[in-house]
Scaffold this active site. Structure first.
Site, mmCIF file in Angstrom:
data_model
loop_
_atom_site.group_PDB
_atom_site.id
_atom_site.type_symbol
_atom_site.label_atom_id
_atom_site.label_comp_id
_atom_site.label_asym_id
_atom_site.label_seq_id
_atom_site.Cartn_x
_atom_site.Cartn_y
_atom_site.Cartn_z
ATOM 1 N N HIS A 1 4.939 -4.867 -3.975
ATOM 2 C CA HIS A 1 3.624 -5.485 -3.838
ATOM 3 C C HIS A 1 2.817 -4.749 -2.772
ATOM 4 C CE1 HIS A 1 5.763 -7.091 -0.412
ATOM 5 N NE2 HIS A 1 4.609 -7.443 0.118
ATOM 6 N N ASP B 1 -0.086 -6.072 0.195
ATOM 7 C CA ASP B 1 -0.249 -7.381 0.848
ATOM 8 C C ASP B 1 -1.517 -8.129 0.389
ATOM 9 O OD1 ASP B 1 2.116 -7.259 2.275
ATOM 10 O OD2 ASP B 1 1.192 -6.116 3.897
ATOM 11 N N HIS C 1 5.004 -1.885 -1.095
ATOM 12 C CA HIS C 1 6.284 -1.930 -0.399
ATOM 13 C C HIS C 1 7.168 -3.018 -0.974
ATOM 14 C CE1 HIS C 1 3.412 -4.473 1.786
ATOM 15 N NE2 HIS C 1 4.440 -5.228 2.180
#
Ligand code: SIN
Length: 295
Positions: free
Chosen positions: A118, A120, A267
């Site tokens: 994903h 953030d 990440h």
């Protein structure tokens, strides 16, 4: 997902020499470790400029032995813009300070935050551009690494036909997907944010084209049938997760600080250490503008 795309992306020359610190790359495409900089002290103008340049070049920066207090951590974030308040804070689910997101996994945790590819909070209309994670405690037996992926390279490795097709599309990013679906939190009144972003964005500073869908938040692509949208997202998520040359891996130590650019990376926090603990705090910096597609 290679084919016509089975090619080497032209490596752009990256800066490795800086006046303010030493830099050692983690891979040729993404990630660098910086030494000789104390993030607890206010950055002078040259340090700030060097850090911004290195951040743009390497997308993910790792610094060791940074015993930052929460206040120093926030002060560092503020050098890059306005701090972001996490939508889960409204539910009192994540600590007392809206600008500091506790990242804590214990044997009692039903999930670990970020355990999937994903970027953030892309459910926000203007998602955070940067995140800065300070890990205080690492699992005793090792593990708890974070994987990062270069989303400019993810775009670059697609076929030209796929690039053209994706460049006209818009995707919906829905906070309910992780926060209700995975984390089982009760949504706030009015629900978690939901936003539309171009599937291909242009990084506002580097000009790079970015593949901007992620398995954490992207629920569907507009204008496609549910089956088409599911199939296309599955293909893109598979490309991101299973193309190792997109990735670098950060192994944390207590007081490692990692800075990443959410506009061009994704990440994945690896939860391989149950029942051991991992603790830290994340501060994020708001973007200045909503993600924009190619003109
Ligand atoms: C996150 O920001 O998604 C958490 C990353 C991590 O815990 O490594």
């Amino acid at each position: 997902m290679l084919g016509e795309t089975d090619k080497h992306a032209e490596p752009a020359p990256k800066q490795r020499e800086y006046a303010s610190f030493q830099l050692q790359s983690l891979t040729p495409h993404i990630g660098a470790e910086i030494s000789g900089l104390d993030l607890a002290k206010p950055l002078d103008e040259i340090q700030l400029r060097d850090l911004e340049t290195a951040w743009r070049e390497w997308k993910v920066l790792v610094l060791r032995d940074q015993a930052l207090s929460s206040e120093e951590h926030k002060a560092l974030g503020r050098r890059f813009g306005t701090l972001h308040s996490h939508p889960m804070h409204k539910m009192k689910l994540r600590g007392d300070d809206p600008e500091v997101l506790p990242v804590i996994t214990t044997p009692e945790s039903p999930y670990t935050a970020g355990d999937g590819w994903h970027s953030d909070v892309t459910c926000d209309a203007i998602p955070p551009k940067f995140s800065i994670l300070h890990i205080h405690e690492t699992p005793e037996s090792g593990g708890g690494d974070t994987l990062f992926a270069n989303m400019a390279l993810a775009f670059e490795l697609l076929s030209d036909t796929m690039k053209d097709f994706l460049s006209g599309l818009t995707a919906v990013h829905d906070g309910a997907l992780p926060y209700v679906g995975a984390y089982k939190s009760k949504p706030p009144e009015g629900g978690y944010p939901q936003s539309e972003h171009p599937v291909i964005t242009v990084h506002p500073e580097s000009g790079e084209r970015i593949l901007f869908v992620n398995s954490g938040f992207t629920s569907h692509i507009k204008g496609l049938s549910p089956r088409e949208s599911r199939a296309l997202l599955a293909l893109l998520f598979d490309h991101i997760a299973t193309t190792p040359r997109l990735h670098c891996r950060v192994q944390w130590e207590p007081d490692t600080v990692t800075l990443w650019d959410n506009r061009c990376t994704q990440h994945h926090a690896v939860w391989d250490y149950y029942p051991e603990c991992r603790r830290g705090e994340r501060v994020s910096v708001l973007g200045e503008e909503a993600p924009a597609g190619p003109a």
